[in-house]
Motif scaffolding. Structure first.
Motif, mmCIF file in Angstrom:
data_model
loop_
_atom_site.group_PDB
_atom_site.id
_atom_site.type_symbol
_atom_site.label_atom_id
_atom_site.label_comp_id
_atom_site.label_asym_id
_atom_site.label_seq_id
_atom_site.Cartn_x
_atom_site.Cartn_y
_atom_site.Cartn_z
ATOM 1 N N VAL A 61 12.383 73.208 88.556
ATOM 2 C CA VAL A 61 13.561 73.373 89.410
ATOM 3 C C VAL A 61 13.402 72.598 90.716
ATOM 4 O O VAL A 61 14.348 71.983 91.197
ATOM 5 N N HIS A 62 12.191 72.630 91.312
ATOM 6 C CA HIS A 62 11.943 71.979 92.599
ATOM 7 C C HIS A 62 10.841 70.937 92.430
ATOM 8 O O HIS A 62 9.754 71.247 91.935
ATOM 9 N N LEU A 63 11.107 69.711 92.883
ATOM 10 C CA LEU A 63 10.124 68.622 92.793
ATOM 11 C C LEU A 63 10.062 67.903 94.128
ATOM 12 O O LEU A 63 11.083 67.470 94.665
ATOM 13 N N LYS A 64 8.844 67.778 94.683
ATOM 14 C CA LYS A 64 8.641 67.049 95.926
ATOM 15 C C LYS A 64 7.458 66.108 95.749
ATOM 16 O O LYS A 64 6.372 66.538 95.357
ATOM 17 N N ILE A 65 7.670 64.828 96.026
ATOM 18 C CA ILE A 65 6.622 63.825 95.884
ATOM 19 C C ILE A 65 6.558 63.012 97.171
ATOM 20 O O ILE A 65 7.578 62.495 97.644
ATOM 21 N N CYS A 66 5.358 62.918 97.749
ATOM 22 C CA CYS A 66 5.168 62.207 99.018
ATOM 23 C C CYS A 66 4.027 61.216 98.873
ATOM 24 O O CYS A 66 2.976 61.542 98.315
ATOM 25 N N VAL B 113 9.303 61.475 99.883
ATOM 26 C CA VAL B 113 8.845 60.830 101.113
ATOM 27 C C VAL B 113 8.196 59.535 100.672
ATOM 28 O O VAL B 113 7.106 59.528 100.097
ATOM 29 N N GLY B 114 8.870 58.419 100.903
ATOM 30 C CA GLY B 114 8.422 57.142 100.393
ATOM 31 C C GLY B 114 9.511 56.520 99.536
ATOM 32 O O GLY B 114 10.613 57.052 99.404
ATOM 33 N N ASN C 107 20.299 69.581 95.570
ATOM 34 C CA ASN C 107 19.877 69.013 96.845
ATOM 35 C C ASN C 107 18.912 67.856 96.619
ATOM 36 O O ASN C 107 17.978 67.973 95.825
ATOM 37 N N VAL C 108 19.136 66.767 97.357
ATOM 38 C CA VAL C 108 18.223 65.623 97.358
ATOM 39 C C VAL C 108 17.893 65.283 98.803
ATOM 40 O O VAL C 108 18.793 65.145 99.636
ATOM 41 N N SER C 109 16.601 65.170 99.104
ATOM 42 C CA SER C 109 16.143 64.795 100.444
ATOM 43 C C SER C 109 15.306 63.531 100.328
ATOM 44 O O SER C 109 14.387 63.469 99.508
ATOM 45 N N VAL C 110 15.626 62.531 101.132
ATOM 46 C CA VAL C 110 14.907 61.256 101.095
ATOM 47 C C VAL C 110 14.446 60.906 102.503
ATOM 48 O O VAL C 110 15.257 60.849 103.435
ATOM 49 N N LYS C 111 13.142 60.677 102.649
ATOM 50 C CA LYS C 111 12.559 60.272 103.928
ATOM 51 C C LYS C 111 11.618 59.103 103.695
ATOM 52 O O LYS C 111 11.131 58.905 102.581
#
Length: 500
Positions: A284-289, A314-315, A328-332
């Motif tokens: 459900v939730h994926l975060k890759i930095c 992040v990247g 939701n999509v977050s891009v940094k």
């Protein structure tokens, strides 16, 4: 002024002393033990209250008074000897930056274990302690164990039942900075049948971990270590976090084996190019930095998890999403010194990959951007005018503080909104209505708002001022020299925080 300070209501009633014991314990638990002992002068009601306090915290005293170790030892011994010995210790914390006598430390650890401790946190940052045997921490009542101490993984424990923690749910092991990296022997986990959360910082999992049954493990967090090559068998794992971990080439096989995982967070350096197929069916939730140190590598990620709802990068990544809808999509971009001081030409090399990445995020309903990504999109403004917006379902575009729809170019605004009249550019997302759950017997405790660092400081300030204004500044079971307004203010300025 009264000889003892009273915190009263308009009717002259002492509101603090009228609180039930459980609520006073909750307030005192946010203080260090030294401040809790000092409350004994507030009133007769409080005189012996600290002796039945179930939370004991001795953290950082040697930082405040580095040259009075004998005084600190006498104070801690005074507290332990004068406590109500029939009162269990629910939580015990001890942080030592400077050396204490080994016999004192072992005696200190034995006390909470002998008093049915449920949460134990020991941090010995000095490097001259001999390794502790695991049997030192054996307990039938321990639920949460956090250790930053040298450990002795004796091979005899393979058949020895002294390292037995039948109730332990959370194990957090941190390698002390003076020790080289080492592996956690697989047999250590066999004696932990109730373990649900495992956090390893600087400690590697054994290669045999793939064949070890940890049936109740739901959360695994690893930092500054290396993953074993063999794929795990963790059918009940729900959350995985990897931070600065050396990753094997078969990460796609690892992901496919995580049949129940719902949350994945990965922080890694770009020392090699990664091509991952993330095919976790329940994700459900994926975060890759990643970082900026090796930005010549553009990582390729294929997500085959149809239940994915929240994605955070992040990247810059080459992404292929086989997802019906993203909430939701977050891009940094990289929040590192390397990126901050990179030249414009160096940045432009990587900015050209932003548009291909965005082209794969079209199913997002909410898109959150940082200022560096906005700068990257502005740098390719001419390209944005020649491509169609991929955002077919977008409802909100959230910009960082200081930005508005009028502070970005018309071309960028049109690209993000895609002609969707329902889409809105905002700096703060609308508050969602939450479903509040009623917790039985919690109405009283919910009235005491002491669950943040700021509120904890206010509680300490209240106690310290109460002691000072009462005209009773004195040593309260604390033989440390200078105990009074100066040292108390130093203590009240200390704020502690908690891989959990």
């Amino acid at each position: 002024m009264n000889s003892k300070l009273k915190i009263t209501n308009p009717n002259g009633e002492d509101r603090l002393s009228s609180l039930p014991d459980e609520l006073i314990y909750q307030v005192l638990s946010f203080l260090g033990t030294r401040q809790a002992v000092q409350t004994s002068i507030l009133s007769k009601r409080w005189k012996r209250m600290w002796t039945t306090l179930p939370v004991l915290s001795f953290d950082g005293y040697d930082q405040l008074f580095p040259y009075t170790h004998s005084g600190i030892i006498r104070f801690i011994d005074h507290v332990l000897e004068n406590r109500d010995q029939d009162t269990h210790v629910s939580c015990f914390k001890f942080l030592a930056v400077y050396p204490f006598p080994p016999n004192f430390v072992r005696r200190l650890i034995s006390y909470p274990i002998d008093h049915n401790v449920e949460e134990l946190d020991i941090d010995l940052q000095f490097h001259r302690y001999k390794p502790f045997k695991l049997s030192t921490f054996s307990s039938d009542t321990l639920l949460k164990l956090k250790l930053k101490v040298p450990l002795d993984f004796d091979e005899s424990l393979r058949t020895d039942s002294k390292w037995v923690l039948p109730a332990l749910k959370t194990l957090h092991l941190i390698r002390p900075p003076h020790m080289s990296s080492y592996k956690l022997p697989g047999f250590c986990l066999i004696w932990l049948p109730s373990l649900t959360t495992l956090c390893l910082d600087g400690i590697e999992l054994p290669e045999s971990f793939s064949s070890i049954r940890v049936p109740n493990l739901t959360t695994l967090r690893m930092k500054r270590s290396k993953l074993p090559v063999k794929v795990w068998d963790l059918p009940g794992l729900l959350s995985l976090e990897l931070d600065e971990v050396d990753l094997p080439a078969n990460m796609s096989d690892f992901f496919s084996a995580l049949v129940s995982v719902r949350d994945i967070t990965i922080y890694f350096t770009g020392t090699c190019k990664h091509l991952w197929n993330i095919s976790c069916p329940e994700l459900v939730h994926l975060k890759i930095c990643t970082n900026f140190a090796y930005v010549s590598w553009i990582h390729e990620i294929v997500v085959l998890s149809d239940k994915l709802r929240e994605l955070s990068f992040v990247g810059i990544f080459m992404v292929s999403l086989y997802v019906h809808e993203l909430e939701n999509v977050s891009v940094k971009l990289w929040d590192t010194v390397d990126f901050k001081y990179a030249t414009w030409e160096e940045k432009k090399v990587h900015y050209r990959h932003v548009v291909p990445m965005f082209s794969k995020l079209g199913s997002a309903r909410t898109l959150t951007l940082d200022s560096a990504i906005i700068e990257a999109l502005h740098s390719v403004n001419n390209l944005l005018g020649r491509v169609h917006s991929p955002f077919r379902n977008l409802k909100y575009v959230k910009l960082p503080q200081g930005y508005t729809q009028f502070s970005i170019s018309t071309t960028l605004s049109k690209y993000l909104l895609g002609g969707n009249r329902r889409a809105t550019i905002v700096t703060t997302l609308p508050q969602r209505k939450l479903n509040h759950q009623v917790v039985p017997n919690s109405s009283t405790s919910q009235k005491v708002c002491v669950d943040t660092v700021e509120k904890r400081v206010r509680v300490e300030h209240l106690v310290e001022n109460s002691v000072v204004e009462a005209g009773k500044v004195r040593q309260i079971g604390c033989p440390v020299e200078g105990s009074g307004t100066g040292n108390d203010q130093a203590s009240s300025s200390r704020v502690n925080g908690d891989f959990e």
